[in-house]
Design an enzyme around this catalytic site. Structure first.
Site, PDB file in Angstrom:
ATOM      1  N   GLY A 302       0.847  -1.196   0.000  1.00  0.00           N
ATOM      2  CA  GLY A 302       0.000   0.000   0.000  1.00  0.00           C
ATOM      3  C   GLY A 302       0.873   1.233   0.000  1.00  0.00           C
ATOM      4  O   GLY A 302       2.025   1.199   0.429  1.00  0.00           O
ATOM      5  N   TYR A 365      -6.353   7.981  -0.094  1.00  0.00           N
ATOM      6  CA  TYR A 365      -6.009   6.813   0.741  1.00  0.00           C
ATOM      7  C   TYR A 365      -7.252   6.260   1.434  1.00  0.00           C
ATOM      8  O   TYR A 365      -7.502   5.048   1.434  1.00  0.00           O
ATOM      9  CB  TYR A 365      -4.960   7.244   1.768  1.00  0.00           C
ATOM     10  CG  TYR A 365      -4.396   6.139   2.641  1.00  0.00           C
ATOM     11  CD1 TYR A 365      -3.504   5.207   2.136  1.00  0.00           C
ATOM     12  CD2 TYR A 365      -4.745   6.064   3.994  1.00  0.00           C
ATOM     13  CE1 TYR A 365      -2.972   4.219   2.949  1.00  0.00           C
ATOM     14  CE2 TYR A 365      -4.212   5.077   4.813  1.00  0.00           C
ATOM     15  CZ  TYR A 365      -3.325   4.155   4.285  1.00  0.00           C
ATOM     16  OH  TYR A 365      -2.804   3.177   5.104  1.00  0.00           O
TER      17      TYR A 365
END
Ligand code: NAD
Length: 459
Positions: A302, A365
């Site tokens: 990520g 995000y």
């Protein structure tokens, strides 16, 4: 990045911290494979509540070598207080179990556990069909009780709940959830619920488990696991933990992180796959390089590209969405199309508390991490049909290179605004991942578990 304040607050500054009422984070008791007690406290467990679940639970604990008591004795210490609320049908009945727990709190051992057992509630709307409004009100009240108790805990103790969604306490994953929450593996999980919605799963230590010949200390033996973003941080900890628990690990990371990935994989006898997961053919490439059915897939890779939305450009938006969610969707679809999954595959994807609460400067995000939770919820059916599961883990503040880059004041605040008053370690996330990736958790599907020390963000 280490949190020096914990050492100071438990050492030279202990008196100052106390007199000024500053945060006093406890040193958490984490799982250590060399611990002969297997990560459990040895004091007796107090089970409160004359319900079917309470009786089943007591029998189960006794059969597994725990000492169980049903009433508080002055002067005794308790490793855990378990409130069995599963048989209650009206909020008027909550007082007895709740105040019964209250009587034991001052005698809870440092690092002890409070665990509530209840039935499915309105936080899972599709499962409330069979409950009357009064029963569901009672059940939902337990979430408020559990979360409040988690806020009241001190000395590294935690409070969590097991939600029985149409299954008895003896359901394999309810039992597995109990062992996880009682053990040191859940040190940084507090104020959370594990919902068990099917009787699938093989609890470690059960007769059925013993019949498979597997070692309870290595429940993932014979399973093949792929971990993305395995070069460092949380991904490296997940790789090590899955290996500790018996799995053969294939670690994926970008070529630029090749050296670190090779180091981690060498340490655990794993295989390094240098690959950018956003490549259109990443799924096929992983299947080809692994060359065997994939039993466990951990979507951990990520990135963040934080900007207020007013200042965010297309590249910052697209790159975060692509790595954090689109690549995962493409890889899952490719592995399904190629029939590359093993029997009963388990997928765990890393979300974030930002995906639950949103966060300033993180529209990209938070979108991607909320999307992960959506993917797990809607993917549950497909994975159940394969005999497996797909779940999400939402870490709060974890001490890694990602969070070491935060401005000092923001980082310090982020650490202290949780009930445990400290950040978690990569190992804390890895323990939860390994639990959900195991056969014993087969009845927990499509859910999200926060590993955040009850961070106030999105609580
Ligand atoms: P990290 O930045 O330390 O490590 C991430 C790893 O993913 C790196 O090794 C990186 O090279 C790899 N990676 C990035 N893009 C990739 C790509 N396209 N293909 C393959 N590999 C790629 O991050 P971390 O702190 O260990 O976080 C791991 C996961 O946990 C992330 O999904 C993150 O969003 C999530 N998370 C972290 C925290 C935290 O506090 N650290 C909190 C919540 C969620």
């Amino acid at each position: 990045m280490s949190d020096r304040y914990i050492s100071l607050a438990n050492g030279p500054l202990k008196a100052v911290v106390k007199s000024l009422g500053l945060p006093a984070p406890a040193r958490l008791r984490r799982f250590d494979a060399a611990d002969p007690k297997g990560g459990f406290l040895t004091d007796p467990i107090l089970v409160v509540g004359a319900t079917p679940g309470g009786d089943e639970l007591s029998t189960l604990l006794l059969a597994n070598g725990f000492e169980v008591v049903r009433a508080v004795t002055p002067g005794h210490r308790y490793a855990a207080l378990i409130g069995a609320y599963d048989g209650l049908d009206d909020p008027a009945q909550l007082g007895e179990v709740t105040l019964g727990i209250g009587k034991g709190i001052k005698q809870l051992s440092p690092g002890g556990r409070i665990i509530t057992i209840s039935r499915a509630a309105t936080i899972f709307p599709h499962t409330t069909g069979s409950l009357t409004p009064a029963a569901n009100a009672a059940r939902n009240a337990v979430t408020g009780i559990t979360r409040s108790l988690a806020h009241e805990m001190r000395g590294g103790a935690t409070a969590n709940g097991i939600v029985l969604d149409g299954v008895p306490m003896s359901a394999p994953s309810a039992v597995a959830a109990l062992w996880f929450l009682l053990s040191a593996k859940s040190a940084y999980v507090s104020g959370q619920f594990l919902t068990v919605s099917s009787d699938r799963g093989t609890p470690v230590g059960s007769e059925e488990f013993a019949a498979t010949g597997a070692d309870p200390r290595a429940p993932l033996t014979g399973r093949l696991a792929v971990v993305t973003g395995a070069a460092r941080g949380i991904g490296a900890a997940i790789a090590r933990t899955l290996h500790r628990d018996g799995a053969q690990v294939f670690g994926v990371d970008v070529p630029a992180a090749g050296e670190a990935l090779a180091r981690t994989m060498n340490e655990i006898g794993g295989v390094a796959i240098q690959l950018d997961i956003t490549a259109p053919d990443a799924g096929a490439a992983i299947a080809a390089q692994v060359g065997r059915p994939i039993d466990i897939l951990i979507h951990n890779a990520g990135i963040t590209r934080d900007r207020l939305l007013a200042n965010m450009d297309r590249q910052q938006w697209d790159s975060v969405l692509d790595v954090n969610i689109s690549a995962q969707l493409r890889i899952n679809a490719a592995l399904s199309e190629l029939e590359a999954w093993g029997d009963h595959p388990h997928v765990v994807s890393l979300a974030s508390t930002s995906g639950i609460a949103g966060n300033r400067g993180q529209a990209n995000y938070a979108a991607s991490k909320a999307a992960v939770i959506g993917m797990a919820a809607a993917g549950a059916e497909e994975f159940a049909a394969r005999g497996g599961t797909i779940n999400a883990i939402a870490p709060g503040f974890i001490e890694t290179e990602m969070t070491a880059r935060m401005p000092t004041v923001t980082r310090e605040l982020a650490r202290r605004i949780s009930s445990l008053q400290q950040g978690g370690l990569p190992q804390d996330v890895a323990e939860a991942v390994s639990f959900l990736a195991g056969e014993s958790a087969g009845g927990i599907n499509g859910k999200v578990l926060r590993v955040c020390g009850q961070n106030m963000v999105g609580a």
